[in-house]
Design a protein around this motif. Sequence first.
Motif, PDB file in Angstrom:
ATOM      1  N   LYS A 132       0.698  -1.345  -0.194  1.00 29.01           N
ATOM      2  CA  LYS A 132       0.213  -0.195   0.241  1.00 29.01           C
ATOM      3  C   LYS A 132       0.788   1.429  -0.208  1.00 29.01           C
ATOM      4  O   LYS A 132       1.255   1.286   1.187  1.00 29.01           O
ATOM      5  N   ASP A 133       0.175   2.277  -0.942  1.00 29.47           N
ATOM      6  CA  ASP A 133       1.427   3.278  -1.165  1.00 29.47           C
ATOM      7  C   ASP A 133       2.853   3.289  -1.273  1.00 29.47           C
ATOM      8  O   ASP A 133       2.817   3.975  -0.819  1.00 29.47           O
ATOM      9  N   ARG A 184       4.761   3.093  -4.081  1.00 26.63           N
ATOM     10  CA  ARG A 184       4.937   4.241  -4.578  1.00 26.63           C
ATOM     11  C   ARG A 184       5.372   5.769  -4.065  1.00 26.63           C
ATOM     12  O   ARG A 184       6.078   6.815  -4.640  1.00 26.63           O
ATOM     13  N   TYR A 185       4.161   5.971  -3.230  1.00 22.73           N
ATOM     14  CA  TYR A 185       5.136   6.785  -2.749  1.00 22.73           C
ATOM     15  C   TYR A 185       5.777   7.731  -1.655  1.00 22.73           C
ATOM     16  O   TYR A 185       6.287   8.393  -2.135  1.00 22.73           O
TER      17      TYR A 185
END
Length: 344
Positions: A224-225, A227-228
Amino acid sequence: MIRFECDYLEGAHPLILKRMEETNFEQTAGYGEDAFCASAKEKIRKLCGGIDVEVHFLVGGTQTNFTVISAALRPHQGVLAAVTGHINVHETGAVEAVGHKVLALPSEDGKIRASQVRMAYEAHWNDKDHEHMVQPGMVYISHPTENGTLYSKEELQALHEVCQELSLPLFLDGARMGYGLMSEAGTLTLKDIAKFTDVFYIGGTKVGALFGEAVVIANPLLRKDFRYFIKQNGGMLAKGRLLGIQFDTLFTDGLYFEIAKQADALAMRLKDAFVKKGYRLRYDSYTNQQFPILPNDHMEKLKEKYSFAFWEEVDASHSAVRFCTSWATKEAAVDELIRDIEAL
């Protein structure tokens, strides 16, 4: 000067440079969303046994380590690692700089055991003041280790089982993974690593690429997330294709494994020469890193012609040093070094 101090002294495998030149004027999407990255990811998934994994490309090992660790941990948590682990000794406090303590465990050979993980976890939770202490939230290992040693399939499976039981993600640093997978003493496969870890990475920088590491996330909870986190930590290349091209080339026709096997074979020749000369070994490594213990006068003599890494003082007259071979090491250079070792 003939250099053996590390395994990233050269640029990149010629096939990578050739592929980059051939594709130089092709226009692609940015940030790793191009066809080259997609092809490389699919090849890595197949090598992992076709299981459901998510693949991301980052630039270098230190950035990869602190990005993965910071993505997995909450602010009050730290990561368990061998006291000799790369994140503890050779990354300038990068993990601590992003807010997470490295919780170092004793190790003589660079490895940690499942029993140590359990003991550290239980010691924390059995301490009445545990809320005032950094909570173990993850386990970090590397294969090969910083000392050139290897985890067996049984050791990795045992770590996996205790980490699953204790809800601690298991992260494997594979900066030199190729040299571990192709070692004559190795028992782990890429499929095993994908099966028995939550997240790991395949090193390119030290195994034929100009730069780059491929992060493989098996545990859906860690995706989850992600790439952030890559973007926030400066790892999202606008020209992400440069990473995709390299890994796509390395995993075409077994190139990654072929060049790693050659480096290991040359290192084993060096190891045999050191042992035959009567030198002790600081670690019994079957990878591209070798750690002979040399009389200091012999060390100084070799320094006249070769560069290699000082590791530690053993006694007043002996030092442990490290010689590294790489995917690009020439057989002639190893031949020359062996002749000079024999002549000491």
